[in-house]
Design a protein around this motif. Sequence first.
Motif, PDB file in Angstrom:
ATOM      1  N   HIS A 149       0.849  -1.191   0.000  1.00 29.99           N
ATOM      2  CA  HIS A 149       0.000   0.000   0.000  1.00 29.99           C
ATOM      3  C   HIS A 149       0.887   1.244   0.000  1.00 29.99           C
ATOM      4  N   GLN A 150       0.430   2.291  -0.682  1.00 27.85           N
ATOM      5  CA  GLN A 150       1.114   3.579  -0.663  1.00 27.85           C
ATOM      6  C   GLN A 150       0.174   4.591  -0.029  1.00 27.85           C
ATOM      7  N   VAL A 151       0.687   5.350   0.943  1.00 32.15           N
ATOM      8  CA  VAL A 151      -0.111   6.339   1.651  1.00 32.15           C
ATOM      9  C   VAL A 151       0.589   7.687   1.567  1.00 32.15           C
ATOM     10  N   ASP A 152      -0.195   8.727   1.319  1.00 27.45           N
ATOM     11  CA  ASP A 152       0.321  10.095   1.255  1.00 27.45           C
ATOM     12  C   ASP A 152       0.705  10.534   2.666  1.00 27.45           C
ATOM     13  N   ALA A 153       1.993  10.747   2.889  1.00 29.16           N
ATOM     14  CA  ALA A 153       2.486  11.122   4.216  1.00 29.16           C
ATOM     15  C   ALA A 153       2.627  12.631   4.372  1.00 29.16           C
ATOM     16  N   MET A 154       2.038  13.401   3.444  1.00 29.98           N
ATOM     17  CA  MET A 154       2.157  14.863   3.517  1.00 29.98           C
ATOM     18  C   MET A 154       0.956  15.483   4.239  1.00 29.98           C
ATOM     19  N   GLN A 155       0.332  14.710   5.082  1.00 32.91           N
ATOM     20  CA  GLN A 155      -0.777  15.190   5.895  1.00 32.91           C
ATOM     21  C   GLN A 155      -0.444  14.925   7.359  1.00 32.91           C
ATOM     22  N   SER A 156      -1.333  15.276   8.259  1.00 32.04           N
ATOM     23  CA  SER A 156      -1.054  15.092   9.688  1.00 32.04           C
ATOM     24  C   SER A 156      -0.881  13.603   9.995  1.00 32.04           C
ATOM     25  N   PRO A 157      -0.111  13.296  11.046  1.00 30.96           N
ATOM     26  CA  PRO A 157       0.062  11.884  11.420  1.00 30.96           C
ATOM     27  C   PRO A 157      -1.277  11.176  11.639  1.00 30.96           C
ATOM     28  N   GLU A 158      -2.247  11.868  12.216  1.00 29.07           N
ATOM     29  CA  GLU A 158      -3.559  11.259  12.459  1.00 29.07           C
ATOM     30  C   GLU A 158      -4.229  10.868  11.146  1.00 29.07           C
ATOM     31  N   ARG A 159      -4.132  11.734  10.138  1.00 24.95           N
ATOM     32  CA  ARG A 159      -4.729  11.442   8.834  1.00 24.95           C
ATOM     33  C   ARG A 159      -3.989  10.296   8.142  1.00 24.95           C
ATOM     34  N   VAL A 160      -2.675  10.252   8.307  1.00 24.66           N
ATOM     35  CA  VAL A 160      -1.886   9.158   7.722  1.00 24.66           C
ATOM     36  C   VAL A 160      -2.316   7.834   8.347  1.00 24.66           C
ATOM     37  N   VAL A 161      -2.476   7.820   9.679  1.00 25.12           N
ATOM     38  CA  VAL A 161      -2.919   6.604  10.360  1.00 25.12           C
ATOM     39  C   VAL A 161      -4.296   6.191   9.841  1.00 25.12           C
ATOM     40  N   GLU A 162      -5.212   7.146   9.696  1.00 24.98           N
ATOM     41  CA  GLU A 162      -6.545   6.831   9.165  1.00 24.98           C
ATOM     42  C   GLU A 162      -6.438   6.202   7.774  1.00 24.98           C
ATOM     43  N   ALA A 163      -5.579   6.771   6.936  1.00 20.21           N
ATOM     44  CA  ALA A 163      -5.410   6.247   5.569  1.00 20.21           C
ATOM     45  C   ALA A 163      -4.838   4.823   5.590  1.00 20.21           C
ATOM     46  N   ILE A 164      -3.897   4.573   6.498  1.00 19.83           N
ATOM     47  CA  ILE A 164      -3.332   3.224   6.605  1.00 19.83           C
ATOM     48  C   ILE A 164      -4.394   2.241   7.077  1.00 19.83           C
ATOM     49  N   LEU A 165      -5.143   2.627   8.095  1.00 18.78           N
ATOM     50  CA  LEU A 165      -6.197   1.742   8.601  1.00 18.78           C
ATOM     51  C   LEU A 165      -7.213   1.433   7.518  1.00 18.78           C
ATOM     52  N   LEU A 166      -7.550   2.420   6.718  1.00 22.92           N
ATOM     53  CA  LEU A 166      -8.486   2.199   5.614  1.00 22.92           C
ATOM     54  C   LEU A 166      -7.871   1.239   4.594  1.00 22.92           C
ATOM     55  N   SER A 167      -6.628   1.453   4.230  1.00 22.16           N
ATOM     56  CA  SER A 167      -5.945   0.559   3.271  1.00 22.16           C
ATOM     57  C   SER A 167      -5.922  -0.874   3.784  1.00 22.16           C
ATOM     58  N   LEU A 168      -5.612  -1.041   5.058  1.00 26.34           N
ATOM     59  CA  LEU A 168      -5.528  -2.377   5.644  1.00 26.34           C
ATOM     60  C   LEU A 168      -6.911  -3.032   5.714  1.00 26.34           C
ATOM     61  N   SER A 169      -7.934  -2.258   6.030  1.00 28.99           N
ATOM     62  CA  SER A 169      -9.280  -2.838   6.116  1.00 28.99           C
ATOM     63  C   SER A 169      -9.782  -3.223   4.728  1.00 28.99           C
ATOM     64  N   LEU A 170      -9.457  -2.438   3.712  1.00 27.08           N
ATOM     65  CA  LEU A 170      -9.835  -2.780   2.343  1.00 27.08           C
ATOM     66  C   LEU A 170      -9.092  -4.028   1.895  1.00 27.08           C
ATOM     67  N   ALA A 171      -7.847  -4.166   2.299  1.00 26.28           N
ATOM     68  CA  ALA A 171      -7.053  -5.339   1.920  1.00 26.28           C
ATOM     69  C   ALA A 171      -7.655  -6.605   2.558  1.00 26.28           C
ATOM     70  N   ARG A 172      -8.108  -6.476   3.795  1.00 26.10           N
ATOM     71  CA  ARG A 172      -8.717  -7.631   4.478  1.00 26.10           C
ATOM     72  C   ARG A 172     -10.035  -8.004   3.846  1.00 26.10           C
ATOM     73  N   ALA A 173     -10.767  -6.992   3.366  1.00 25.64           N
ATOM     74  CA  ALA A 173     -12.094  -7.236   2.803  1.00 25.64           C
ATOM     75  C   ALA A 173     -12.033  -7.917   1.429  1.00 25.64           C
ATOM     76  N   SER A 174     -10.908  -7.733   0.738  1.00 20.03           N
ATOM     77  CA  SER A 174     -10.822  -8.296  -0.611  1.00 20.03           C
ATOM     78  C   SER A 174     -10.349  -9.727  -0.631  1.00 20.03           C
TER      79      SER A 174
END
Length: 174
Positions: A149-174
Amino acid sequence: MSLPIFLIGARGCGKTTVGEALSQALGYAFTDTDHHLQLSTQRSVAEIVAEEGWEGFRARETQSLRAVTAPRTVIATGGGMVLAEENCRFMQEQGQVIWLSASPEILAERLESEPEAAQRPTLTGRPIADEMSDVLRERAHLYQAAAHHQVDAMQSPERVVEAILLSLSLARAS
């Protein structure tokens, strides 16, 4: 998911900051390969490079990666971890690899605002903005190839964590 999560990317992309926050969000342990390396050798990255060269440091970095890899652990890796193909393969096979991507300008800005020379030795001796442009030009394809997964790290750490969690949950769902 109980597999380890590996955070990769250039110096200054936020692997440690995001990794600590992500580990808390998931209830995982957190570790940093550079920190482990420093504790196990009782030397800074800069000292290891000065004494053993980059090749010696990279060999120790690989050992450190293997030593800290464990289930339910978020692992912040050194920026050059992807330079060894065996490290990329190991991370891909052992867990989820997340590339925290950021522009060279953002990376340089972060590194200049929080310089840690002993922890983050210059690779070229050139101005940090020039160095980060070169590093990304040389390594972006390696980060891309290694990452699940690639996540945009040019946002706040909280937003980066949210993006990672979303990527991981989508990966689990597929």
